[in-house]
Design an enzyme around this catalytic site. Structure first.
Site, short mmCIF file in Angstrom:
data_model
loop_
_atom_site.label_atom_id
_atom_site.label_comp_id
_atom_site.label_asym_id
_atom_site.label_seq_id
_atom_site.Cartn_x
_atom_site.Cartn_y
_atom_site.Cartn_z
N LYS A 173 8.18 36.22 2.26
CA LYS A 173 8.18 34.79 2.59
C LYS A 173 8.91 34.04 1.48
CE LYS A 173 4.48 31.90 4.52
NZ LYS A 173 3.04 31.66 4.38
C1 E4P Z 1 1.48 29.62 6.87
O1 E4P Z 1 2.24 30.49 6.61
C2 E4P Z 1 1.00 28.66 5.87
O2 E4P Z 1 0.64 29.37 4.76
C3 E4P Z 1 -0.20 27.89 6.37
O3 E4P Z 1 -0.25 27.86 7.76
C4 E4P Z 1 -0.36 26.54 5.74
O4 E4P Z 1 -1.46 25.90 6.32
P1 E4P Z 1 -2.15 24.58 5.67
O5 E4P Z 1 -1.23 23.45 5.86
O6 E4P Z 1 -3.43 24.43 6.43
O7 E4P Z 1 -2.36 24.91 4.20
#
Ligand code: E4P
Length: 219
Positions: A83
């Site tokens: 990522k």
């Molecule tokens: C996904 O890859 C992200 O890490 C995640 O969905 C972020 O979510 P949040 O905005 O609830 O922290």
């Protein structure tokens, strides 16, 4: 639509994966910090529990650092998806890692133009954050609609999947599915919440009560 779990809690993943309904996992540095565990160990354990893609995020912000970290993460298991953030360096790292055959999830996407860049950089997934856009009064699901429409206009050249992130509610999941998004990643509690409906509980209780009156057993 594929369902990913958005957590670094290995026990939660093990429990949900036993349902056979989990297609992958996403983590981020905040979720890893919350787990209180060593990142590389956690990723290794998750990859043993889930066959699908497991997103593990780099924390370097320069392209060389991202490549170094991304290659280290990719060595953990074949289902690691590196990522990277949606920055210029992140896009360069995405292009390089993708051409080496490593799947890449480009995260922190907040605009259709950014999603176009992620696709051009060869991302396997782009992660638009619905909930965080809603939090600032913008239209999170509108972003999903735009990205799906744009990607669908180029079916021969864009293979990037739309991974809806920052999903907060069951209606977010349903709306993302109606829009044709490929994946929704959600916290364990939200995934569990999807099964609930009061009429299901009420109906089951009534069926069981009537069945009991028959005095029968099936097996
Ligand atoms: C996904 O890859 C992200 O890490 C995640 O969905 C972020 O979510 P949040 O905005 O609830 O922290």
């Amino acid at each position: 639509m594929k369902f990913f779990v958005d957590t670094a809690e290995v026990a939660e993943i093990a429990d949900l994966a036993s349902s056979g309904l989990v297609d992958g996992v996403t983590t981020n540095p905040s979720l890893v910090a919350k787990s209180g565990r060593r990142f590389l160990e956690v990723v290794e354990e998750i990859c043993r529990l889930v066959d699908g893609p497991v997103s593990a995020e780099v924390t370097a912000t320069d392209v060389d650092g991202m490549l170094r970290e991304g290659r280290r993460l990719a060595r953990i298991a074949p289902n690691v998806c590196v990522k990277v953030p949606l920055t210029w360096d992140g896009l360069k790292a995405c292009r390089a890692l993708s051409s080496e055959g490593t799947p890449v999830n480009v995260t922190l996407c907040f605009s259709p133009a950014q999603a176009l860049l992620a696709a051009k950089a060869g991302a396997t997934f782009v992660s638009p954050f619905v909930g965080r856009l809603d939090d600032v009064g913008a239209d999170g699901l509108g972003l999903i609609r735009d990205i799906v429409e744009i990607y669908r206009a180029y079916p021969r050249t864009i293979r990037t999947e739309v991974l809806v992130a920052s999903v907060r509610t069951p209606p977010h999941v349903v709306a993302a599915a109606k829009l044709g998004a490929d994946v929704a990643t959600m916290p364990p509690a939200l995934l569990r919440q999807l099964v609930h409906h009061p009429l299901t509980d009420k109906g089951l209780a009534a069926f069981l009560k009537d069945w009991e009156r028959t005095g029968q057993a099936i097996a």
